[in-house]
Design an enzyme around this catalytic site. Structure first.
Site, PDB file in Angstrom:
ATOM      1  CD  GLU A 254     -11.078  -4.187  23.272  1.00 14.50           C
ATOM      2  OE1 GLU A 254     -11.708  -4.540  23.903  1.00 14.50           O
ATOM      3  OE2 GLU A 254     -10.619  -4.991  22.229  1.00 14.50           O
TER       4      GLU A 254
ATOM      5  CG  LEU B  11     -28.868 -23.301   0.184  1.00 17.31           C
ATOM      6  CD1 LEU B  11     -29.756 -23.996   1.228  1.00 17.31           C
ATOM      7  CD2 LEU B  11     -29.392 -22.001  -0.292  1.00 17.31           C
TER       8      LEU B  11
ATOM      9  NE  ARG C 168     -20.698 -20.177  -4.786  1.00 18.26           N
ATOM     10  CZ  ARG C 168     -21.947 -20.796  -4.368  1.00 18.26           C
ATOM     11  NH1 ARG C 168     -22.303 -21.524  -3.502  1.00 18.26           N
ATOM     12  NH2 ARG C 168     -23.026 -20.421  -5.049  1.00 18.26           N
TER      13      ARG C 168
END
Length: 395
Positions: free
Chosen positions: A54, A211, A214
């Site tokens: 908003e 893990l 990227r």
């Protein structure tokens, strides 16, 4: 509410999607401001901690040199009325002189839940709710689930060949990836959306993964390894990068008793050990998800091998499934297939609100399970809603 109102809300929903993978754990929100049937402001929540949709839409009006006084705003989620990382959107809407607000869905959060709408109406603003509500809930399904149930959203992801193989055979020319670069880029976008990524110990031993998303855009999801017998190599990349983001090893209480030296070494390195009680079985997933939810993890991405993925499906814990299919038939050149472990499933798993995307020559199917649809109060009986995207989605 008219067809025009629905059209403008659909535009706001499209804007909201741009924030996915940047705003989590907050919801993705879009806003459109209309005056004299013309769009005078557009905005979406761009990143976590940044201005809400908003505010950005009102700022867009100022940039264009148009006063929003007397205009109509379409926003995909109830405007906030509390002070958080940013100021209350309701106050900005009232100050701008907006005359009418259409809201797709009420924010189920404890600090909202109709308070923003009430504040707008008390200020004399006409407010309508429920337009495109189901689509708005589907857009932010993980947020809706965690806010209303306190349970984290579970997404399963894997890449496979046409013949259902998920890994090359050992020693095959160093070939590590089945999916292409475009698919892998999208998978990293999925990683940035979640607060935790989970794999099994066999994946860690075979691939030594980091893990991490990227490129690194500030999102640092926790990294979780299911390792019942504490077999994780102390020199693996996960352990060596524990200072970069949280590492949780989910193991058995018995292993902590049997291997106190290993447990102490891991703890000394900064690894968090989460042990399940023996009464919960070898690797109780319900216990794990309850613990993660209590830690504020609202979205979990499971990237494990076929056995781990199947275990979540068998216990009906998956909310979302994302599958990248590469145009390859590996045949005997693959050592691991997805189909054999999934033969253990006693019931079929159907997907709803299905989206089909193309990444180069790869095809990606993503959809929600019936369980997820029930949790966000949508109806899977409506059948498949399939959206086909022919080109890669740019980040």
């Amino acid at each position: 509410m008219s067809i025009e109102d629905e059209k403008f809300m659909e535009m706001a929903l499209r804007l909201a999607r741009r924030g996915i993978s940047s705003v989590e754990p907050n919801p993705a929100v879009g806003a459109i401001i209309i005056k004299a049937n013309q769009i005078i402001g557009r905005g979406w929540h761009r990143k976590f901690g940044g201005p809400h949709a908003e505010i950005n839409a009102l700022e867009d009006c100022r940039t264009l040199g148009v006063r929003p006084y007397g205009a109509t705003m379409y926003v995909t989620l109830e405007p906030c009325s509390h002070q958080g990382k940013t100021g209350p959107c309701t106050e900005a809407i009232i100050s701008a002189g907006i005359a009418k607000v259409f809201v797709a869905m009420i924010d189920p959060s404890e600090h909202a839940n109709g308070r923003g709408i009430e504040q707008l109406r008390k200020a004399g603003i006409e407010v309508h709710t429920g337009i495109c509500e189901t689509k708005a809930k589907l857009l932010n399904a993980p947020f809706v689930k965690f806010t209303t149930t306190g349970k984290c959203w579970v997404a399963l992801k894997w890449a496979q060949s046409i013949d259902g193989k998920v890994a090359w055979a050992d020693g095959i020319d160093d070939r590590r990836w089945i999916s292409n670069e475009h698919s892998r880029r999208d998978a990293h976008k999925l990683r940035r959306r979640v607060q935790a990524i989970l794999v099994g110990i066999n994946t860690v031993i075979a691939d030594d993964p980091l893990l991490t998303p990227r490129p690194d855009k500030g999102k640092k999801p926790a990294r979780i390894v299911m390792d019942s017998f504490l077999r994780i190599p102390l020199d693996c990349q996960l352990i060596s990068t524990v200072d970069k983001s949280r590492i949780i090893i989910y193991t058995s209480q018995q292993s902590l008793w049997k291997s106190p030296r290993v447990a102490q070494e891991l703890t000394d390195k900064g690894v968090e050990l989460l042990a399940y009680p023996e009464t919960h079985g070898r690797s109780n997933l319900h216990f794990l998800l309850a613990e993660l939810s209590d830690r504020g993890i609202s979205q979990l991405l499971v990237e494990g091998g076929p056995t781990i993925l199947t275990s979540f499906l068998k216990e009906n814990l998956a909310d979302e499934i994302v599958v990248y299919i590469a145009p390859k038939i590996l045949g005997s050149q693959s050592s691991i297939g997805i189909t054999r472990p999934m033969d253990e499933l006693s019931q079929a798993v159907g997907l709803h609100n299905v989206v089909i995307e193309r990444f180069g020559d790869d095809i990606c199917f993503r959809g929600l399970t019936a369980k997820a649809m029930d949790e966000i109060s949508s109806s899977p009986e409506d059948g498949f809603e399939i959206d086909i995207v022919s080109e890669p989605v740019n980040e």
